[in-house]
Design a protein around this motif. Sequence first.
Motif, mmCIF file in Angstrom:
data_model
loop_
_atom_site.group_PDB
_atom_site.id
_atom_site.type_symbol
_atom_site.label_atom_id
_atom_site.label_comp_id
_atom_site.label_asym_id
_atom_site.label_seq_id
_atom_site.Cartn_x
_atom_site.Cartn_y
_atom_site.Cartn_z
ATOM 1 N N HIS A 88 7.192 3.691 -3.281
ATOM 2 C CA HIS A 88 5.872 4.187 -2.891
ATOM 3 C C HIS A 88 5.233 3.362 -1.770
ATOM 4 O O HIS A 88 4.125 3.688 -1.327
ATOM 5 N N MET A 117 7.974 0.884 -7.509
ATOM 6 C CA MET A 117 6.900 0.400 -6.643
ATOM 7 C C MET A 117 7.328 0.448 -5.173
ATOM 8 O O MET A 117 6.592 0.945 -4.312
ATOM 9 N N ILE A 138 -1.247 -0.914 -4.234
ATOM 10 C CA ILE A 138 -0.494 -0.671 -5.463
ATOM 11 C C ILE A 138 0.118 -1.952 -6.022
ATOM 12 O O ILE A 138 0.558 -1.968 -7.172
ATOM 13 N N TYR A 139 0.162 -3.027 -5.221
ATOM 14 C CA TYR A 139 0.698 -4.289 -5.752
ATOM 15 C C TYR A 139 0.202 -5.443 -4.891
ATOM 16 O O TYR A 139 0.086 -5.324 -3.669
ATOM 17 N N PRO A 150 -4.397 -3.284 -8.993
ATOM 18 C CA PRO A 150 -3.264 -2.478 -8.511
ATOM 19 C C PRO A 150 -2.427 -1.920 -9.659
ATOM 20 O O PRO A 150 -2.293 -2.541 -10.719
ATOM 21 N N ARG A 151 -1.841 -0.776 -9.400
ATOM 22 C CA ARG A 151 -1.115 -0.039 -10.436
ATOM 23 C C ARG A 151 0.075 -0.827 -10.981
ATOM 24 O O ARG A 151 0.367 -0.763 -12.180
ATOM 25 N N TYR A 152 0.793 -1.545 -10.133
ATOM 26 C CA TYR A 152 2.047 -2.175 -10.556
ATOM 27 C C TYR A 152 1.891 -3.655 -10.910
ATOM 28 O O TYR A 152 2.885 -4.324 -11.181
ATOM 29 N N HIS A 201 -3.842 3.180 -0.561
ATOM 30 C CA HIS A 201 -4.267 2.528 -1.801
ATOM 31 C C HIS A 201 -3.395 1.315 -2.080
ATOM 32 O O HIS A 201 -2.165 1.358 -1.918
ATOM 33 N N LYS A 251 0.835 -1.203 0.000
ATOM 34 C CA LYS A 251 0.000 0.000 0.000
ATOM 35 C C LYS A 251 0.866 1.249 0.000
ATOM 36 O O LYS A 251 1.997 1.239 0.524
ATOM 37 N N ASP A 252 0.319 2.347 -0.589
ATOM 38 C CA ASP A 252 1.047 3.613 -0.565
ATOM 39 C C ASP A 252 0.638 4.423 0.654
ATOM 40 O O ASP A 252 -0.116 3.959 1.521
#
Length: 611
Positions: free
Chosen positions: A61, A58, A29-30, A89-91, A27, A22-23
């Motif tokens: 963050h 990644m 992210i992976y 997730p973004r990554y 959120h 999480k960031d």
Amino acid sequence: MTDIVAEKLKLLPESPGVYIMKDEHGHIIYVGKAVVLKNRVRQYFQNNRSHTPKVRAMVSHVADFEIIMTHTEVEALILECNLIKKHRPRYNISLKDDKSYPYVKVTVGEEYPRVFLTHRVQKDGARYFGPYTNVTAVHESLKLLRRLFPLRTCRHLQERPCLEYHIRRCLAPCAGKVTKEEYDAMIRAVLLFLEGRTEDVERELAQRMAKAAEAYHFEVAARLRDQLQAVKKVAEKQNIVTGAGNQDAVGMARSEIGVCVQIFFIRAGKMIGREHFLLQGSEEESDEDILTAFLQQYYHRATFIPQEVLLPMALPEAERELLEAFLQEKKQQGKVSLLCPQRGTKHDIVAMAASNAEKYLADEAARIKRANEQTLGAVEELGRYLGLKTPPHRMECFDISHIQGSETVASMVVFEGGLPKKSAYRRFKIRSTEGKPDDFLSMREVTTRRYVGLPEDELPDLIVIDGGKGQLSSALEIIRGAGHKDVPVVGLAKQFELVFTEGNPEPVVLPRHSQALYLIQRIRDEAHRFAITYHRKLRGKRNLVSILDHIVGIGPKRRQALRSHFGSLARIKEADVEELSAVDGMNRPAAEAVYQFFQTRKEWRGGHLTL
């Protein structure tokens, strides 16, 4: 590394499971899986130089992480797929727009099952086929199925046959026009057809046709004969490629625009279809990692698992065994093998899937190039022809619409980067010219309302006036008078697409077939369409009010109430007294007056009195 992350790294267990990065905003992210959570998660925060740029980005963050322990690695894989699909997730490598792919659903749990498209797979006992990326092809397949097998389409069984029965699209099980056994036989044939087992469908239809003929049920036999012939025609289009068995052949291609995976579906030795998928977040990943991520996510939501999945490259043994165990658990019966054929027909099929993936990426690159030429390229080209200092990224175009001065309106459409920005469109009801046509005065009013008092930083890069020199002069008078000295303003003549610029007696003639000409035509046509739409709406409201003016007892407030409630004259004409009485401000006598007014005029239609 944050203090929270450092503390949690000390407490990681030596068990399989899933980790969630999480960031700072919380959120996700992976999401990843691990055989040993302790080892896998710690790797991210050690040996930073050996990490890829994507992993380093990644990790930079990550402000916190969570873990979920599982009993086995297969359970971890399933959980990872669920979390990736839910949170995207973004990554993570992810299938593009996977939530929008449709499935074919057969409601086998109902007494008389239906076949239709759905975007949701539920555990409701139904059979699902898909997902499909080509929606048009799925609709065509459903049309074919409904021609072959006249199944019911209604959600609830009716008490008597509907139109579908009378046009021979349904056998009306609701009215007992078909036996349960015959209907179930059609459903079995549909399921076999969707599985690609057309030979089994042909065999069953032939047997049923023979039995019906022996029993002198010639109408049933004729229908089965037609179904059999149609299925044979479909089967003729399918080429035998492997001889027997069910396989999925996976091909993959990469280019500067991304990664495409193509799957060929082979059922009972015949290729029955194909699908392509685009993957996001795969720029810096290896081919093996991309293929693994695709297989996990695709088969996690697939509704049919074949005995063999033919791959374009061999996966690491541990990863291959894990995926095979995952697929076998999902299939629930029979073994599933991941193979990388090196020669023969299976190898050729994988190569063909890969070449199709390459073709798709090439076509997509060409499409993007054409789109850029028609948008950003056209904007730059237009700027050069008009002699502008910078390309007109934001353009605002105005058009006036009226009929002999009545209901005069103006539209403003906005294009940014060569594409319409509909959220910025505006429309104006012109007040200064009511009852008398004056396009010049109308243009002065609309430009006054738009640009007088507008800050310089909110001005567009180009203002386009749909009209010739006169319209342009009217607009310039207002715009320059408002202090906006630098914004370019041009007029577009309705004939020949001549572009008039400020201070130049001769128009600019854009070359035929140039993208700049096509762009300015699109802007002008969009402004005209938007203005006409608004004008027709106002005219329709005016006509509605004028007709209601003739009804005794219906004043301005009741006219407004009727217009707001029903929205159109046609709906008012079809309403009964009870519906009219329910409108705010109406009572029974007023409703009866409106109803009788329109009923009387219906009776006079034969005498040419119409509304």
